[in-house]
Scaffold this active site. Sequence first.
Site, short mmCIF file in Angstrom:
data_model
loop_
_atom_site.label_atom_id
_atom_site.label_comp_id
_atom_site.label_asym_id
_atom_site.label_seq_id
_atom_site.Cartn_x
_atom_site.Cartn_y
_atom_site.Cartn_z
N LEU A 111 46.57 34.50 40.87
CA LEU A 111 45.54 33.48 40.77
C LEU A 111 44.84 33.57 39.42
CD1 LEU A 111 43.64 31.29 41.90
CD2 LEU A 111 42.37 33.11 43.07
N TYR A 112 44.51 34.77 39.01
CA TYR A 112 43.87 34.97 37.71
C TYR A 112 44.00 36.42 37.28
CZ TYR A 112 39.97 37.17 40.23
OH TYR A 112 39.22 38.01 41.02
N GLY A 114 41.56 39.14 35.38
CA GLY A 114 40.15 39.30 35.01
C GLY A 114 39.94 39.21 33.51
N LYS A 115 38.91 38.48 33.11
CA LYS A 115 38.67 38.22 31.68
C LYS A 115 38.35 39.47 30.88
CE LYS A 115 33.87 36.99 32.74
NZ LYS A 115 32.87 35.91 32.78
N SER A 116 38.07 40.59 31.57
CA SER A 116 37.75 41.84 30.86
C SER A 116 38.82 42.91 31.04
CB SER A 116 36.39 42.38 31.35
OG SER A 116 36.45 42.65 32.75
N HIS A 200 48.32 30.28 44.07
CA HIS A 200 47.79 31.45 44.77
C HIS A 200 48.84 32.54 44.95
CE1 HIS A 200 45.53 33.41 48.23
NE2 HIS A 200 44.58 33.23 47.33
N LYS A 202 51.20 35.76 44.49
CA LYS A 202 51.00 37.09 43.90
C LYS A 202 52.37 37.77 43.82
CE LYS A 202 46.86 35.71 44.69
NZ LYS A 202 45.96 36.21 45.71
N ASP A 207 61.81 44.02 35.81
CA ASP A 207 63.26 44.21 35.90
C ASP A 207 63.74 43.81 37.29
OD1 ASP A 207 63.34 45.00 33.24
OD2 ASP A 207 63.11 47.12 33.72
#
Length: 535
Positions: A111-112, A114-116, A200, A202, A207
């Site tokens: 989904l994303y 984390g920006k950090s 959504h 995951k 490989d």
Amino acid sequence: MLARSCARCTSKLRASAFKSTPVRSQCRRYAIPAGGAAGVGAAAAAVSSTSTSSVSAVGALAPFIGELDRLAPSFDIRGDQIGIIKTPTEFYETLKQRILSAKRRIFLSTLYIGKSERELIATLQEALRRNPNLKLSILTDALRGTREAPNPSSASLLAPLVKEFGADRVEIRMYHTPNLTGLRKQYIPKRINEGWGLQHMKLYGVDDEIIMSGANLSTDYFTNRQDRYHLFSSQDVTEHFWKIHSGVGSFSFLVEPSQEPAGFKLAWPRSNSAPSPLEKPQSFIKSSTSTLNSLLHPDGRPSALGEVQDTRVYMLGQMSQIMKPDTSTELPVITHILKTLASPAFKDSSWTFTAGYFNPAPSLTKLLLSTASTNNTVITAHPEANGFYKSKGVSGLLPDAYTLLARRFVHRVHHQGRDDDISLKEWRNGIVGHPGGWTYHAKGLWVTMPGDKNPSMSIIGSSNYTKRSYSHDLEVGALILTRDEGLKSRLGDEQRWLQDHATKVTRDDLATNDRRVGLKVRVAMWIVSLVGGAL
């Protein structure tokens, strides 16, 4: 024990050489209407001739297999090719270890990011610098991945990878729902617009191995947000999901580095397999349907597979929003399993169902309550273990909304006379936002056959099993069906350790003053539904 040590588990899997079994994939020839499950009840009727007698653990899987083989593609592997990871930290360390040892490819669908997450990005950079033949592909959601722009976001974090290593080695894609365009996109707040559809899935592949999970890639998922994580050391399974990842990427925006304040731009390459969902949403759906149908059903010839000798893994996908007609596989597969369990022959079976955000699709709630199984458990997050607890704005109402839905479920259990058969447990380990506080994000299903101590079936993946999962979001998962005692034992351990911090709750517990749900929560739920969103 594998569950106690991820490192021990994964090194053992890596050390054991194996030959990939022949592809055993098949596909039904008919479509399942969105949200529907037409045709999946036939196999349940197949056990009616023995419906008044119990079934043995050895023969109990037979009524499930024939219809499953028709509904979804599958691969036969060995039980020791599936490792179960226990904690967020072990998941993160395993992922980094795999990235650093990558030889050919890394693909991450989430989904994303984390920006950090500088450490994760540094790990990817190190792997790419070590090996000039290595390629990286990342797929996230466009709404979540750009929400903070022009401030730091997932997109601005990832764009420099393209600049450093080139577009021929690094590809960053972001999927955008065709359900959020025009006035909806203009006026619905960014904090809640994901309710109209998300990428959504995951999938964490390196490989010929892949980690299936419900976890995203950010600090809380690496430290104190409990989820599930299965490592499949199978070329066949990994290749199948690589094709799904690439297929969705082919109709997603491409992230490119930019000198603009946001640090990136979203481009729609002419080579994409569909027109932009923002410009031609209906044409986008038509094209994505064609792409996904061949990926969810890679072989158009139905096959009659033999009995499961060790372990069979069914490939699940739910893409209802962008498949017309809808030939998704997850909801039909779960429907078939639960309908089969409704036979009195399975009265000595049991199931455990978990979803961090408790809002099962109405059809699933009905099916769960209709099973003949006993000693069944539902695990969900206590409000203080919900990721939206004390969140700002409208999203802060979500924990109470899920409490309301859990209370309705418990009342239905009671009114159908199933109090002795089905219990609801809330998971809590500290309080979100306080030192030592965890959140709960696990989701899945385990089924234990009559006469067995441990599950022989389990579903792992991204889906929260909600109406939204089956109408709005892109989801993938895997159904494990096994006779391998070692794998069954590990699945049993997983089912039990997820209940270490779970406590049974009753109708009386949910009726106390501190668990009452205010009118504003009910109104917010109604408004979201009214304008086309879903929890």
